[in-house]
Structures are given as structure tokens and as C-alpha cells.
Design a protein around this motif. Structure first.
Motif, PDB file in Angstrom:
ATOM      1  N   VAL A  52      24.259  15.152 -19.480  1.00 16.73           N
ATOM      2  CA  VAL A  52      23.632  15.292 -18.746  1.00 16.73           C
ATOM      3  C   VAL A  52      24.173  17.333 -19.412  1.00 16.73           C
ATOM      4  O   VAL A  52      22.875  17.962 -19.022  1.00 16.73           O
ATOM      5  CB  VAL A  52      24.490  15.219 -16.906  1.00 16.73           C
ATOM      6  N   LEU A  53      25.818  16.900 -19.325  1.00 17.29           N
ATOM      7  CA  LEU A  53      25.662  18.551 -19.707  1.00 17.29           C
ATOM      8  C   LEU A  53      24.475  19.768 -20.827  1.00 17.29           C
ATOM      9  O   LEU A  53      24.550  20.110 -21.896  1.00 17.29           O
ATOM     10  CB  LEU A  53      27.743  18.833 -20.219  1.00 17.29           C
ATOM     11  N   THR A  54      24.883  18.330 -22.011  1.00 14.10           N
ATOM     12  CA  THR A  54      23.497  18.556 -23.333  1.00 14.10           C
ATOM     13  C   THR A  54      22.713  18.295 -23.506  1.00 14.10           C
ATOM     14  O   THR A  54      21.547  18.485 -24.550  1.00 14.10           O
ATOM     15  CB  THR A  54      24.586  17.587 -24.335  1.00 14.10           C
ATOM     16  N   GLY A  55      22.031  17.544 -22.104  1.00 20.32           N
ATOM     17  CA  GLY A  55      20.772  18.154 -21.415  1.00 20.32           C
ATOM     18  C   GLY A  55      20.091  16.430 -22.264  1.00 20.32           C
ATOM     19  O   GLY A  55      18.606  16.433 -22.698  1.00 20.32           O
ATOM     20  N   ALA A  56      21.287  15.609 -22.403  1.00 22.85           N
ATOM     21  CA  ALA A  56      20.228  14.025 -23.403  1.00 22.85           C
ATOM     22  C   ALA A  56      19.969  13.788 -22.256  1.00 22.85           C
ATOM     23  O   ALA A  56      20.392  13.553 -20.855  1.00 22.85           O
ATOM     24  CB  ALA A  56      21.584  13.689 -24.257  1.00 22.85           C
ATOM     25  N   ARG A  57      19.401  12.189 -21.882  1.00 22.94           N
ATOM     26  CA  ARG A  57      18.854  11.295 -21.072  1.00 22.94           C
ATOM     27  C   ARG A  57      19.956  10.513 -21.051  1.00 22.94           C
ATOM     28  O   ARG A  57      20.443   9.952 -21.708  1.00 22.94           O
ATOM     29  CB  ARG A  57      17.925  11.078 -21.650  1.00 22.94           C
ATOM     30  N   PRO A  58      20.484  10.058 -19.814  1.00 22.07           N
ATOM     31  CA  PRO A  58      22.129   9.441 -19.489  1.00 22.07           C
ATOM     32  C   PRO A  58      21.349   8.047 -19.396  1.00 22.07           C
ATOM     33  O   PRO A  58      20.593   7.466 -19.631  1.00 22.07           O
ATOM     34  CB  PRO A  58      21.869   9.953 -18.075  1.00 22.07           C
ATOM     35  N   ALA A  59      22.558   7.167 -19.448  1.00 23.39           N
ATOM     36  CA  ALA A  59      22.374   5.910 -20.020  1.00 23.39           C
ATOM     37  C   ALA A  59      21.721   5.386 -18.971  1.00 23.39           C
ATOM     38  O   ALA A  59      21.903   3.771 -19.084  1.00 23.39           O
ATOM     39  CB  ALA A  59      23.804   5.608 -20.889  1.00 23.39           C
ATOM     40  N   LEU A  60      22.026   6.375 -17.956  1.00 26.97           N
ATOM     41  CA  LEU A  60      22.309   5.226 -16.674  1.00 26.97           C
ATOM     42  C   LEU A  60      20.950   6.159 -15.781  1.00 26.97           C
ATOM     43  O   LEU A  60      21.443   7.273 -16.003  1.00 26.97           O
ATOM     44  CB  LEU A  60      23.323   4.799 -15.459  1.00 26.97           C
ATOM     45  N   ASP A  61      20.768   5.424 -14.668  1.00 28.72           N
ATOM     46  CA  ASP A  61      20.380   6.150 -13.643  1.00 28.72           C
ATOM     47  C   ASP A  61      21.664   6.960 -12.737  1.00 28.72           C
ATOM     48  O   ASP A  61      22.562   5.867 -12.639  1.00 28.72           O
ATOM     49  CB  ASP A  61      19.716   5.602 -12.638  1.00 28.72           C
ATOM     50  N   LEU A  62      20.986   8.497 -12.809  1.00 30.65           N
ATOM     51  CA  LEU A  62      22.527   8.804 -12.115  1.00 30.65           C
ATOM     52  C   LEU A  62      21.963   9.219 -10.676  1.00 30.65           C
ATOM     53  O   LEU A  62      23.335   9.634  -9.882  1.00 30.65           O
ATOM     54  CB  LEU A  62      22.788  10.489 -12.191  1.00 30.65           C
ATOM     55  N   ALA A  63      21.323   8.429 -10.213  1.00 29.18           N
ATOM     56  CA  ALA A  63      21.089   8.644  -8.493  1.00 29.18           C
ATOM     57  C   ALA A  63      22.351   8.374  -8.079  1.00 29.18           C
ATOM     58  O   ALA A  63      21.780   9.351  -7.202  1.00 29.18           O
ATOM     59  CB  ALA A  63      19.150   8.371  -8.680  1.00 29.18           C
ATOM     60  N   PRO A  64      21.781   7.364  -7.856  1.00 32.05           N
ATOM     61  CA  PRO A  64      23.499   6.969  -6.803  1.00 32.05           C
ATOM     62  C   PRO A  64      23.949   7.430  -7.089  1.00 32.05           C
ATOM     63  O   PRO A  64      25.306   7.551  -6.065  1.00 32.05           O
ATOM     64  CB  PRO A  64      23.151   5.130  -7.233  1.00 32.05           C
ATOM     65  N   PHE A  65      24.413   8.300  -7.766  1.00 32.80           N
ATOM     66  CA  PHE A  65      25.806   8.965  -7.401  1.00 32.80           C
ATOM     67  C   PHE A  65      25.767  10.728  -6.960  1.00 32.80           C
ATOM     68  O   PHE A  65      26.717  11.396  -7.693  1.00 32.80           O
ATOM     69  CB  PHE A  65      26.170   9.130  -9.408  1.00 32.80           C
ATOM     70  N   ARG A  66      24.377  10.897  -7.417  1.00 33.55           N
ATOM     71  CA  ARG A  66      24.090  12.176  -6.793  1.00 33.55           C
ATOM     72  C   ARG A  66      25.172  13.178  -5.718  1.00 33.55           C
ATOM     73  O   ARG A  66      25.518  12.453  -4.772  1.00 33.55           O
ATOM     74  CB  ARG A  66      22.690  12.163  -6.360  1.00 33.55           C
TER      75      ARG A  66
END
Lengths: 102, 490, 392
Positions: free
Chosen positions: C360-374
């Protein structure tokens, strides 16, 4: 050469022998196991679990647990606190003292 | 390891009927933990004043470490020959026996209290003291409306290369073994460390027949000079020192001040000690080392208050003149926790006379009686003396200079100084707790009693107060059989 | 004013999650400073057992995070020094009766679908896995992916390997903000550190850091006690625990209600953990907690009844109402990122958290969907305790 007994006088009520590692050590009722071992000139009766280093009584009051020994098959008894009793078998202790469990 | 494999008859320290888990006797007015000078004085005074007292003590006989003496079966005719101020003990031990016979004191010898918890349900406030009784480690719970912690102290140890060799023993340890078992660790015993206890130990060992080639004291006795008022107000303590000094002269013992044992030599047991001069910060001075042959070495650097029962209850602590942590106590000997009193070494190392005075004061406070002015004055005089002594013998910061990286600092877990130094220098440990988490130093059987002061010094912080939720090892089956209602502290 | 060279990222918290965030952020090319009011591993990390568990997690986002972490820990084990004590020892969950075993089977089925290796063990085969286990269990499941590290060492070694600048014993007292309100660094008891991003890895105390940014993150403490025995030879080989019962597996709050987890350690002692209670930051000893742990451990391994406990310690797990961590940017406070609220699984979930945050910090696409951890999922209302029923 004087001995501690000369200082306080008297005599022990009963004397017996303690089995230590196959040796018979003279013991008096009222002495701790560590005191019996020291009387026999023995200052180490266990080895540590990492370095296998010899250890015996250090603090003398039950705080340091360095004098742990197996008495009548029960490991990790503090020799400096446990009174010696007729018929006791004291086994030098290696490592955790629980080797028989494995 | 099953106790049933033990062919011997049950040991004498079995709990009294009704003491077992689930059959808790009615609450005592006061539970006293420790039957050393402070606890003994408190128990008999409280009983004199009409309180019903339960006195729990890990030892088999009253007296604690200071008045440690042989079991009756050893038949010593003159146990007082190994003691200073025996009469003060003998008279209180007699009162203890009288009170026991009259049912005013229940003395539970061989009982190690491993935790004290508050019972909330009772609005009046009640404490449960959980103990292990005797070598068989039976569970005992004692209830009381007030608690006096007189848990004493253990010896302060500063490691040096070779200190784990057999034949190297605590100075207090050598004395305890002599007082209780009439035995010596060797025939030629070097006594080393710091503090007035060393002189007493050397005198006892020599009187009992050992050769003592030297007493090696890290502090300088000239350090007392700046604290003369406190010393001069305590003529009895000075006389005690003179007795010890006289004993040294009589036995031809050399006193080396500003010196330390910086290494012990030997393979299976100690054969010699290397002694070096220290600078004012206790750093060894190069080129001053010399070797003293011996077959035993008795070392100690004063005492450390044993506080875990108190800190487990949340009692506040302070740092004392000797650099150790002690309880904060008010003039009534009350801790910061309502219902918990303390007396003796737990309030700061001060010796047996101070402990006797504090125990008596605490008992009077608990009984709601006024404190006698003379006793209060005596306490402050002795406390001032103790502070002066403590400051004079407080370890200098340079002592870690004699620790080589391969010296085991933690005896139980065999953690060398080098690992501790790495944890501090490279791994972000800024206190003793983090050093423990990273290296296991202090995690073993003794729970940091032997290495705690040294680990704190290596971490560059002041030693914190004892924190041990279990004051001694407790069999899991004992924990599993605790009463289900809890006993959770607030 | 910013002092010296400003790092790209300031991470608040030198526990295992902060250390993993530092490690992966640095690996992604960011310059990192880690700040903590205490020492390394001074909070919940130092009070943990070092569990890297998949066995206790039902299929869902937390299990996905755990599976990713399991892979990452395996890689890290080859990069970090041996003092980390990574042990892929495996877990063993035993069922006292047929009913529980059936429920466990269903539970494991769901886990398998998510990628967990779960192997049913017949009662007769249990002694081969654990020779000292009590007799009479109906069966169990072996989870070879469960592993362990020494938690304080893991945090310290990750932090050291990250090469991040560390500022220990320095407490964050405020967050710095730019003219547009975005978070631009921290103020500490010793000065200011400007940075492009601030990561809240303050664990149980993460809610307080959120407050400094004027946002709400309802992290609360959940106390746990651990019992530690005297040193023993290797009597217990796996992480062993009993599945007492499985609540309604079909419902959202379904959870494996576990008893004490018993495990041996390379150091010698057996660890017995851990209780769960919500009592705030109460540090007093609970003899009831000790009673239960000791009783459950001795029921699993009768040989432990005669063994002595040398010590006990407690910690405060950082839990969020839905028992999932907060991982990712906080849209309510641009520039602030969260990596906290991992409850009792922080050691296990740390590498995945660190990796995702670095993405997230480097603007790369995260390996997992972060939606549940918002982090903003709890809104700004008052704290809800609705999820109290769950917990394993």
C-alpha cells in the motif's frame, strides 16, 4: 584443627548413612542433604542442562535452586533445605532431572 | 517422581487438620509471612495485644536467615556461639511457643506462600494466602483480615569469571550452612564482595575452624567517614562492627578494601581466586592482580529485599541508598495497599535490630495501638545507620569491567554476558525485562534472584523491584486443585 | 521542524507487527524510522507464546492472512538468525468425544477449502504423534502448517534486519499535519520526525494513536495468562489443544472454543496458554486463570500434573469488535496507516500485515483484498461489544 562442632558443643541425637551415587556418607539427623554432602567434601552433585557443568549449593537458603538433586527418585529437590533422613538415596542429577520421562 | 515412590514416612511439616484446599479455616485477624526477626517480633507482639495470628514461614524453625540455627536433633549445646544478639531471638521464640500453646498463634513452619490475593466478595476485606507445605508441596490456603509481609531478603550477587565453579558459594550461604548444618564449604575460604556481612561471615568461618586468607571488600571503609553522624548515633552497631573487626585480628585475617575477586580458577571446583585492586568506580586496576589459593570462596554484595508477594499486590516501591528496590512504607509500616503491612528488610536492608523494631511497630499499628515514641526513635536511628552503610557499599558502575563475554551471568539458564551485551547493543533491549525476553537470563529456576542485579547493570538501568507472580515453583496439580471460586485480586 | 533527514515512513510500535512493517517497507525501498515509548517487544509481543497458527482459524479473511503469513515465515526463517527459533512443529487438535470430532471435521473441511492442510488422526494414531497424551480421545486433527517462533527474538531480529532507524524509549505525543490536514510525521517526547507516511503499529494501544489523528479505532485489551513449567526434556512435540466444542459452525460468530494450548519449547519449559478475559488493563494475578490452565494442561498430558510451574505472565491482546485487525490507509486521516488489532495472533499475522502495508505504501497492488481490514469500518460511533460471543 577445630571443627564447627567444637564451637557449639553437644552431639547429634542419631547418626546414619546416606546413599549418594553408590557411596555411603555419614549423616546426622537434623542435617540438610547439602550439609551431609559438604561434610563429605562433596561440593557438586548435579550438572547443568546446556553446558553439563558441575553445580552444588550456592545461596544456602533455598533461593538459587543450584543445589537441585534427585532424592528417592524425585528430581529437583533443594538439597540445602531438605533434611537428610535414614534410608534416603540421593542421586546426582543431570540436566532437567526428568530424563527418565523421555 | 511420584511422591508415592517415596518409601519414607510423611515428613513432619504436613499441614494441620483443616488447612487443606477446600477446607479453609476461619480467617485470622493477621497473617504474618516470614518468621525472621521482623515477622517473629510482629507475631508475638500482635498476639500479646489480643490478635489471632497465623504465622507462615518457609523455614522449619523460626528465626529466618539471621537467626538460622541447627535442628534440635543436631544437639548443639551453644547455638548462640554462632550468633550476635541471640538473647533477642531466644526471648521472642519463647513467647512464640507460649502463644502457640495458648492458641493465639498458629505457626505454620515449612509453608512457602506463593501468592496473596484479595477476596472481593467480603466487604470487610479478606486476604487469601496460598502456600505449599513441606517437601511434599501440599496446598494450603490461609485466610486473614490483615497481612504483614516480612519476607526478608536474599543475597546480592555480582558475577565474575568462574563464579559458577563448585566451592564458590554465597557469603550468606556459607553462613547459613554453618549456622544450620555446622558445615564448612572448604578448609581455606576467601571471603569477598561488599558489605558488613562479610566481616561477620569471615569471623564465623574462622571460629568454626576454617582458614580465611583474606576478606576482599570492594568498598572503601573510609567511605564511612562522610556519614559519621548516623554511625555515631548507633553505638551498639559500632560495637558489633568492632566485635567483627576484633575477630579478624584474632584469627589473623587480612582485610583488603577496594579490592575484588575478578576471577575464580579451577576445573571441577575452585582452586584459587584472582584478586585485583579497584578504582573508585569499582573498575579493576590493570597490573594489580594476584592469586590467592583457596578451596572455597564465599561471595556476596549485600542483600536484596524480597518483594514479589508485595509487588504482586501492587505495593509501591522506591530505590534505596544501596541501589536496591524496597517497599514504600509509612510511619505505621503500612504499604501503599490498604490492609497490607510490611516490616524488616522489605522496607530497605537494615539488619535484625531494625527488623525487630519494625515488626513490633507494625503489630501495634495493626492492632490499632499507639506507637511508643522510643521505638519510633530507635527505628529512625537504625534506618539512618542502614542508609549510611548502604550508600558506602553500593556497587560502583565499573564492576561489569571484570565480566568477560563468556562468563555465565544467569546461572540457571547459562546465559553469558556476551549475549546480554548483544541484546542491549544490537537488539533494542533497554531494560532487564527485555534482556530476559531475548536471552532467557532470569527465566530459570531462581527467577532472576541471582542474576537480576547484574542483568540490570548490563542493560544500563536501575534494578527494578522483584516481579514474580509465583513466589516459588508450584506443581501444576496444586494449581489445578485451587478452589474454583477464584480468589482474583481486584 | 523536521530534524536531520526525514524518513519515508515512521512506524509507531516496536512490537512484532511494527518490526515486520519496517522489514517489508525497507525491502520495498522505503527509508524507515521505528519509534516506541518502551523497548523492542515491550508490549503484547513480549507476552506472547509465538504462535503461528492456522488450525484455530475458520475459513475467512483472517485465515487468508494467516496462510500468507505461514509462507512468509518459512522464507523469513532462512533469512533471520537461528535465535528466532522458527519451529514448523505442527498443531494437534484433539476431540474428547464423537460429537466434538464431527464438528471438528466440518470445521476442518472449510479450512481445507481455503488451503489449509488438515489431516484427521485416528485415536490409535495419536500416541505416535504425542506419546504422553492422555488416553481416551475420540480422535484429532493434525495441522502441519502450525509453527512457532520465539516472539521477542522474532521482533528484534526482524527490526534489526530491516536496517530501520530505531528510537526506543521515545513516546509519540502528537501527529504532525500538513496545511491540508494530512498526516506528515510525529512529535515525540524528544522532538519531531517528519515523514510522508505514519504507520500505527501500537497494538493494544493503537486506539490512542488513532485518537491523536482525531479518528476512532476501537482497539481494546483482552487479557491472557500463560503458565511456564520447569525445563523438561521434549515431552510435548506439537502445539496441542482440545476442541472442547464447536459452536454453530454455520453462523458468522462460529468459533472453535479451545482449551489451553500446550507446547514444548527449544528452551526446555512447556508453555501453557492462554486465557481470555476482558478486564481492561488489570495486571493482578488471577488464580482462577491459573487453575484452569493447569487443569486443562494436566488433562491433556497427565505427566504435567507432577511438574512445577516456575512462572506465569500475562499480556493484553489488542482486539477489535469483529476480531479482525485494521490494516491499510485511513481515509479519514490521509497519511496515516494502521497495522494493529491482531488480537492473539499478532506474531503469526505480522509478516503478511507488513507485506500488505508495504504494498500500500509503495502503491503496489496488495496480494490480498484489504477490504475486510479497513480501519474505518467501525465508523465514529461508540464502541460496540456485539461480537463478545466469538473467541477461540
Amino acid at each position: 584443627m577445630s571443627e564447627p562442632r567444637d564451637l557449639v558443643g553437644g552431639a547429634p541425637e542419631t547418626s546414619f548413612t546416606l546413599d549418594f551415587d553408590g557411596r555411603k556418607l555419614p549423616a546426622h539427623s537434623g542435617q540438610s542433604i547439602a550439609a551431609v554432602l559438604w561434610s563429605a567434601g562433596i561440593t557438586a552433585w548435579r550438572t547443568t542442562r546446556q553446558g553439563g557443568a558441575p553445580r552444588g549449593a550456592f545461596c544456602g537458603i533455598g533461593s538459587c535452586y543450584d543445589c537441585l538433586v534427585t532424592v528417592n527418585g524425585r528430581p529437583n529437590q533443594r538439597a540445602c533445605l531438605l533434611p537428610a533422613r535414614p534410608g534416603d538415596t540421593v542421586t546426582p542429577q543431570e540436566g532437567t532431572g526428568h530424563g527418565a520421562l523421555v | 517422581m511420584a511422591p508415592s515412590s517415596d518409601p519414607r514416612p510423611a515428613r513432619t511439616a504436613a499441614p494441620a487438620p483443616g488447612d487443606g484446599t477446600g477446607a479453609v479455616a476461619s480467617a485470622a485477624d493477621l497473617a504474618v509471612v516470614g518468621a525472621g526477626p521482623a515477622g517473629l517480633a510482629a507475631a508475638v507482639t500482635a498476639a500479646d495485644l489480643g490478635l489471632r495470628v497465623t504465622l507462615l514461614d518457609a523455614g522449619d524453625r523460626p528465626g529466618g536467615q539471621y537467626y538460622r540455627h541447627p535442628a534440635p536433633e543436631l544437639g548443639a549445646e551453644r547455638p548462640e556461639a554462632l550468633h550476635h544478639g541471640w538473647a533477642a531471638f531466644a526471648s521472642r521464640a519463647r513467647r512464640l511457643r507460649d502463644h502457640e500453646r495458648a492458641g493465639r498463634i498458629r505457626h505454620l513452619a515449612g509453608h512457602h506462600v506463593w501468592t496473596v490475593v484479595r477476596k472481593d466478595e467480603d466487604a470487610a476485606g479478606e486476604w487469601h494466602l496460598h502456600a505449599l507445605a513441606g517437601p511434599e508441596e501440599q496446598a494450603v490456603t490461609v485466610r486473614a483480615r490483615a497481612v504483614l509481609l516480612a519476607t526478608g531478603a536474599y543475597e546480592r550477587q555480582l558475577p565474575f569469571p568462574g563464579w559458577t565453579l563448585p566451592g564458590v558459594v554465597g557469603a550468606g550461604g556459607a553462613q547459613a550452612m554453618l549456622k544450620a548444618g555446622l558445615v564448612l564449604p572448604g578448609r581455606r575460604v576467601v571471603v569477598a564482595g561488599s558489605g558488613p556481612l562479610l566481616l561477620a561471615v569471615a569471623g564465623s568461618l574462622a571460629a568454626a575452624g576454617a582458614a580465611v586468607p583474606a576478606v576482599v571488600e570492594a568498598a572503601s571503609y573510609t567511605g564511612y567517614a562522610g556519614r559519621l553522624p548516623a554511625l555515631l548515633r548507633n553505638p551498639a552497631k559500632l560495637a558489633e562492627g568492632a566485635v567483627y573487626g576484633g575477630a579478624l585480628v584474632r584469627h589473623g585475617i587480612r582485610l583488603l578494601t577496594r579490592h575484588a575477586v575478578v576471577e575464580a580458577h579451577g576445573t571441577d571446583r575452585v582452586e584459587a581466586a584472582t584478586v585485583a585492586r579497584l578504582d573508585r568506580d569499582w573498575r579493576p586496576v590493570p597490573g594489580t592482580a594476584r592469586r590467592i589459593p583457596c578451596d572455597a570462596l564465599a561471595v556476596g554484595h549485600g542483600l536484596v529485599p524480597q518483594l514479589e508477594l508485595a509487588t504482586g499486590l501492587g505495593c509501591a516501591t522506591r530505590t534505596t541508598a544501596d541501589g536496591t528496590a524496597a517497599l514504600v512504607l509509612d510511619e505505621q509500616q503500612r504499604t501503599s495497599v490498604t490492609g497490607i503491612w510490611s516490616a524488616g528488610e522489605t522496607g530497605g536492608i537494615g539488619g535484625a535490630q531494625l527488623a525487630l523494631a519494625e515488626g513490633e511497630l507494625a503489630a501495634r499499628s495493626i492492632a490499632g495501638r499507639p506507637l511508643p515514641a522510643e521505638l519510633v526513635r530507635r527505628r529512625s536511628r537504625l534506618r539512618a545507620f542502614a542508609d549510611a552503610m548502604g550508600a558506602a557499599h553500593r556497587p560502583g558502575t565499573g564492576w561489569t569491567g571484570w565480566l568477560s563475554d563468556d562468563t555465565d551471568v544467569c546461572r540457571c539458564e547459562e546465559v553469558p554476558a556476551g549475549l546480554i551485551r548483544e541484546a542491549v547493543a544490537d537488539l533494542g533491549a533497554t531494560d532487564a525485562r527485555t534482556v530476559k525476553l531475548l536471552t532467557r537470563a532470569g527465566m530459570g529456576w531462581c527467577q532472576g534472584r541471582m542474576c537480576g542485579q547484574a542483568v540490570a547493570a548490563l542493560a544500563g538501568c536501575a534494578p527494578g523491584p522483584d516481579r514474580r507472580p509465583l513466589s516459588c515453583p508450584v506443581p501444576l496439580k496444586v494449581l489445578a486443585e485451587l478452589p474454583a471460586d477464584g480468589g482474583t485480586a481486584p | 521542524m523536521p530534524n536531520r533527514h526525514s524518513p519515508d515512513v515512521v512506524i509507531i510500535g516496536a512490537g512484532v507487527v511494527g518490526a515486520a512493517c519496517a522489514y517489508y517497507a525497507a525491502r520495498a525501498g522505503l527509508s524507515v524510522t521505528v519509534v516506541d515509548r518502551g523497548p523492542v517487544a515491550g508490549g503484547t509481543t513480549g507476552a506472547g507464546e509465538g504462535n503461528l497458527l492456522v488450525s484455530d482459524k475458520e475459513a475467512g479473511p483472517e485465515l487468508d492472512l494467516a496462510l500468507l503469513s505461514t509462507r512468509l515465515w518459512r522464507e523469513l526463517a532462512t533469512e533471520l538468525p537461528p535465535e528466532t527459533e522458527y519451529e514448523p512443529k505442527g498443531g494437534l487438535v484433539v476431540a474428547p468425544d464423537e460429537t466434538t470430532l464431527k464438528a471438528l471435521r466440518t470445521f476442518a473441511e472449510g479450512q481445507r477449502a481455503a488451503g489449509v492442510d488438515a489431516r484427521e488422526i485416528a485415536p490409535d494414531d495419536l500416541p505416535a504423534l504425542e506419546p504422553h497424551l492422555a488416553a481416551g480421545f475420540a480422535g484429532g486433527f493434525h495441522y502441519p502448517q502450525d509453527a512457532q517462533v520465539q516472539p521477542a527474538q522474532a521482533a528484534a531480529r526482524l527490526l534489526h534486519a530491516s536496517g530501520a532507524a530505531t528510537r526506543l524509549g521515545e513516546e509519540v505525543t502528537a501527529l504532525l499535519t500538513g496545511p491540508d490536514g494530512t498526516v506528515r510525521g510525529v512529535r515525540t517526547t524528544r522532538g519531531e520526525i517528519a515523514a510522508r507516511a505514519v504507520v500505527n503499529a501500537a497494538g493494544t494501544w493503537g486506539g490512542r494513536i488513532a485518537e491523536l489523528a482525531g479518528v476512532r479505532l476501537p482497539v481494546l485489551p483482552r487479557r491472557g495468562f500463560v503458565l511456564v513449567t520447569e525445563p523438561l526434556p521434549r515431552l510435548v512435540r506439537h502445539k496441542v489443544y482440545a476442541a472442547d466444542y464447536i459452536a454453530d459452525v454455520a453462523s458468522d460468530s462460529a468459533a472453535l472454543q479451545s482449551s489451553a494450548v500446550v507446547e514444548g519449547t527449544p528452551g526446555g519449559p512447556v508453555l501453557i496458554g492462554a486465557t481470555r478475559e476482558r478486564v481492561g488493563f488489570d495486571r493482578s494475578l488471577s488464580t482462577e486463570a491459573l487453575r484452569r490452565l493447569a487443569g486443562q494442561a494436566a488433562a491433556l498430558f497427565p505427566v504435567l500434573g507432577e511438574v512445577r510451574a516456575l512462572r506465569t505472565y500475562h499480556g493484553f491482546r489488542p482486539y477489535l469488535p469483529d476480531h479482525l485487525p485494521a490494516v491499510g490507509p485511513d481515509p479519514r486521516a490521509p497519511g496515516l496507516f494502521h497495522a494493529c488489532g491482531h488480537e492473539g495472533a499478532g506474531i503469526g499475522l505480522a509478516p503478511a500485515t507488513g507485506l500488505l502495508l508495504a504494498d500500500v505504501l509503495t502503491g503496489a497492488r496488495p496480494a490480498l483484498d484489504l477490504a475486510p481490514f479497513r480501519p474505518e469500518r467501525f465508523g465514529d460511533g461508540t464502541t460496540s461489544h456485539a461480537a463478545n460471543g466469538a473467541g477461540a
